[in-house]
Design an enzyme around this catalytic site. Structure first.
Site, PDB file in Angstrom:
ATOM      1  N   MET A   1      -0.483 -25.795   4.741  1.00  0.00           N
ATOM      2  CA  MET A   1       0.829 -26.209   4.257  1.00  0.00           C
ATOM      3  C   MET A   1       1.947 -25.697   5.164  1.00  0.00           C
ATOM      4  SD  MET A   1       2.374 -28.057   2.132  1.00  0.00           S
ATOM      5  CE  MET A   1       1.669 -28.407   0.520  1.00  0.00           C
TER       6      MET A   1
ATOM      7  N   GLU B   1      -8.626  -4.895  -7.641  1.00  0.00           N
ATOM      8  CA  GLU B   1      -7.887  -4.988  -8.908  1.00  0.00           C
ATOM      9  C   GLU B   1      -7.079  -6.273  -9.043  1.00  0.00           C
ATOM     10  OE1 GLU B   1      -7.941  -2.321  -6.955  1.00  0.00           O
ATOM     11  OE2 GLU B   1      -8.411  -0.534  -8.126  1.00  0.00           O
TER      12      GLU B   1
ATOM     13  N   LYS C   1      -3.576  10.147 -18.571  1.00  0.00           N
ATOM     14  CA  LYS C   1      -4.937  10.650 -18.795  1.00  0.00           C
ATOM     15  C   LYS C   1      -5.017  11.537 -20.041  1.00  0.00           C
ATOM     16  CE  LYS C   1      -8.689  12.843 -16.286  1.00  0.00           C
ATOM     17  NZ  LYS C   1      -9.698  12.139 -15.552  1.00  0.00           N
TER      18      LYS C   1
ATOM     19  N   PHE D   1      -1.568  13.308  -7.249  1.00  0.00           N
ATOM     20  CA  PHE D   1      -2.529  12.431  -6.585  1.00  0.00           C
ATOM     21  C   PHE D   1      -2.686  11.126  -7.377  1.00  0.00           C
ATOM     22  CE2 PHE D   1      -6.999  11.006  -6.042  1.00  0.00           C
ATOM     23  CZ  PHE D   1      -6.874  10.594  -4.731  1.00  0.00           C
ATOM     24  N   GLN D   2      -2.605  10.024  -6.693  1.00  0.00           N
ATOM     25  CA  GLN D   2      -2.704   8.679  -7.288  1.00  0.00           C
ATOM     26  C   GLN D   2      -1.692   8.464  -8.411  1.00  0.00           C
ATOM     27  OE1 GLN D   2      -6.900   7.717  -8.043  1.00  0.00           O
ATOM     28  NE2 GLN D   2      -7.019   6.912  -5.965  1.00  0.00           N
TER      29      GLN D   2
END
Lengths: 162, 569
Positions: free
Chosen positions: B477, B49, B161, B111-112
């Site tokens: 760097m 993502e 949802k 959940f999630q």
């Protein structure tokens, strides 16, 4: 170094669930503590007013104000510190009572101009209204007489518009 | 008209002119994915993502349009955070949609589930949790409006949802965005521009410092007209490269920590600094007290909170770059003001002498490839016409120093947040927007491994981006800082253990070439850049090359080390 002082900032914001978190996060994220906070909905139910005080230098507080003004849900930012305003705070003070302290307490309450809201054999709840300084002084005076708990509203402030 | 929330989402995206979306499915957004399938909406399936957000960001930077990403709830949403913070620091307009558990489960540790609006509050321009299906359409349009207006930035819209599954009465004619505040255009008083012209007339050594605000404000033409008419040397921050042509004699390159000697000297010696669309970042100013200490400073910025934040200025002007420059150019014309050669001669001669004294340089000798030489050859081979994205670190600085950007939005890099892993997914977004341009991610061997999984995305959708890998086996760097400031204690920066990048690329179906000696640089670039396939070019470069000039952290920008010699005033 420029002097730090207490600043009173008045905000008009959209009356939405996470707006206070955005405002608090903007200050907290830069390391500034909110000393007092007073929030309520205005006569327009879609808009709330937040009055908060924070301690900082003029330059820093100006930066905070600019950051607050950038928030989408903040409608208006005003610094009332150096503006002619009326400032008030309300304190509710619960005193623990003993047989010995009662009469002394009543004398003091009358002198201080406190309002008695409830009174029973063990406790009484007082109301005091004044500037922050005055509230501090009243609490100082009452302390030796047995303060059980205190709730303060934080400062409400309004421009006088002379 | 009654329709499902997911259909409303698609309708709104179409109305906003969205032609591509980058995302990754999951339980909470499965209904949206079903709608994407049915509506044949152009969606690019990334492999992480974070890459979806960077790709949307790259697309936005290259096109000036709002980029769009989609992720599921919970881990999908948290994976977008780095991308959102990256866009926020660089003021890039993107809208990120995340799935959320149904509203009745919010707060239940479902959940999630995660509080993604809470998490992204301090690193986005704004965000929304849509609780009421009737507010879905308005919220989506408001999100796009906020993302692109004023100082642009990322907006996240969290979609429970049940909200996207709801039946909604959708009427595009009734969409009303609550944008009174957003539509306010700052209109500085015309007196400010008159004052600017007076300061410009009085100045003996005036110059321009420009930043990303020129590109975001689409003010490139206006800037060029102003700089040329007033014969002003121009230095540009990393974010603004390309706004003024890199090959123009008036261009000084970048200022600041890895800026050019002559840009930093010019800032230190100018008597008028006109800063447009830059925010005086600490990497640009060095020690604040001595920055442009001989100059009056004019600061033009669309965001009032950027003004007087780091540097106290003499003339602040709150305006977007385009209208400010239009006003200035009109005023110059009305007053018949054009700077004469004679009036600028001493100042431009002085700058020329600094340019001669310490140009950007490196020494390509022996059998080992110098990374700067790769970038310079890349510039020659592409005739300066490629769009370059970068990762972060030495690769980014060399790409900024040794490639000359003549056109806006051709240098695409994570400036503010400094996000390793940005350049490759961003390149995918850029290439989709400009399929006919050569798009090159200049990478290091450290940062390319942060989003290397996107090689699959490039293959699946046939997005022929190119990776120029400056491979030194170090986190270069940080190693450079350890060399210069930590007595060469190379703590955890040696990345000699690495995969065979050619085999990795080939395993994904890419073309891949390697150069180990200087004479192989050009042939490898010529083989790799012009084919119609994604290609990784692995350049085995000098391991301990440093980026110079360098201003030590906390020092004045007039005190630079060029590696072999110290240069001051």
């Amino acid at each position: 170094m420029e002097n730090k002082k207490e600043n009173v900032i008045s905000l008009l914001v959209n009356n939405k669930p996470d707006v206070l978190a955005r405002v608090a996060g903007t200050l907290g994220g830069k390391g500034y503590n909110i000393e007092t906070l007073c929030v309520d909905v205005t006569i327009n139910p879609d808009v709330s007013k937040i009055i908060l005080t924070t301690i900082g230098t003029k330059a820093t507080v100006q930066k905070i104000e600019a950051q607050l003004a950038r928030l989408i849900d903040v409608i208006k930012v005003e610094n009332l510190t150096d503006v002619e305003t009326v400032k008030r705070e309300l304190a509710l003070i619960r005193m623990a009572l003993t047989a010995d302290s009662k009469s002394e307490l009543i004398r003091t309450i009358n002198k201080l101009n406190c309002k008695i809201l409830t009174f029973n054999s063990d406790h009484c709840v007082l109301e005091y209204r004044g500037t922050k300084c005055e509230v501090d002084k009243v609490l100082e005076t009452l302390k030796p007489l047995g303060i059980d708990d205190v709730a303060r509203t934080g400062i409400a402030a309004l421009e006088r518009k002379n | 008209m009654k329709m499902k929330g997911t259909q409303v989402l698609i309708e709104c995206l179409k109305a906003e002119g969205v032609d591509v979306m980058f995302g990754y499915p999951g339980g909470s957004v499965i209904d949206i994915y079903d709608e994407l399938y049915k509506s044949k909406f152009n969606h690019i399936l990334v492999r992480h993502e974070q890459a979806a957000v960077h790709a949307a960001d790259g697309y936005a930077r290259a096109t000036g349009k709002v980029g769009v990403a989609l992720a599921t709830s919970g881990p999908g949403a948290t994976n977008t955070v780095t991308g959102i913070a990256t866009a926020n620091m660089d003021s890039i307009p993107i809208v990120v949609f995340t799935g959320q558990v149904p509203t009745h489960l919010i707060g239940n540790d479902a959940f999630q589930e995660c509080d993604i609006t809470g998490i992204t509050r301090p690193c986005s321009k704004h965000n929304y949790l849509v609780r009421n299906p009737d507010e879905l359409a308005n919220t989506i349009h408001e999100a796009f409006h906020i993302a692109r207006s004023g100082r642009p930035g990322p907006v996240l819209v969290d979609l429970p949802k049940n909200v996207i599954a709801a039946e909604i009465d959708y009427d595009p004619a009734k969409i009303k965005i609550n944008a009174t505040k957003l539509s306010l255009q700052p209109k500085p008083s015309s007196k400010k521009y008159v004052q600017l012209l007076e300061m410009l007339r009085a100045a003996k050594r005036p110059m321009l410092m420009t930043g990303g605000g020129i590109l975001l404000g689409k003010a490139t033409d206006e800037l060029r007209a102003f700089a040329r008419r007033a014969k002003l040397p121009v230095t540009s921050t990393l974010m603004g490269l390309g706004a003024f042509p890199g090959s123009d004699p008036l261009f000084l390159g970048m200022p600041g920590m890895h800026g050019t000697y002559f840009a930093n000297m010019a800032i230190s010696h100018c008597d008028l600094l006109i800063c447009i669309g830059a925010r005086f970042d600490d990497r640009v100013t060095g020690k604040i007290d001595t920055f442009a200490s001989n100059a009056q400073i004019i600061h033009i910025d669309v965001d009032p909170s950027s003004i007087n934040k780091n540097i106290v200025v003499d003339l602040p002007i709150v305006s977007d770059a385009k209208s400010a420059l239009e006003n200035i150019n009109r005023l110059l014309k009305d007053n018949n003001y054009t700077a004469t050669e004679a009036e600028r001669k001493d100042w431009l001669d002085l700058i020329e002498s600094w340019k001669k004294k310490a140009p950007l340089s490196y020494c390509q000798d022996g059998k080992i490839i110098k990374p700067q030489c790769v970038i310079e050859t890349l510039y020659e081979v592409t005739k300066g016409k490629a769009i370059i994205t970068t990762e972060v670190g030495q690769n980014q600085m060399w790409a900024a120093q040794f490639y000359k950007y003549d056109d806006p939005n051709t240098f695409i890099s994570s400036g503010g947040l400094g996000t390793m892993g940005y350049g490759f997914p961003a390149a995918l977004g850029v290439k989709l927007a400009f399929p006919d341009r050569i798009v090159v991610d200049v990478a290091g061997d450290g940062s390319i491994q942060m989003n290397i999984q996107e090689m699959a995305t490039a293959m699946q959708y046939n997005i022929p981006v190119k990776i120029v890998l400056l491979n030194n086996g170090y986190l270069g760097m940080v190693r450079q800082w350890q060399e210069l400031f930590y007595e060469k204690r190379y703590s955890n920066t040696d990345m000699t253990f690495q995969p065979d990048f050619l085999k990795v690329a080939e395993a994904y179906g890419w073309e891949a070439f390697r150069a180990t000696t200087p004479d192989e640089i050009r042939p490898v670039l010529e083989k790799g850049l012009f084919s119609n396939r994604p290609c990784l070019m692995d350049f085995q470069v000098a391991r301990e090359e440093c980026v110079y000039p360098m201003v030590r952290p906390g020092a004045s920008i007039s005190e630079m080390t060029l590696g072999t010699r110290e240069m001051t005033n």
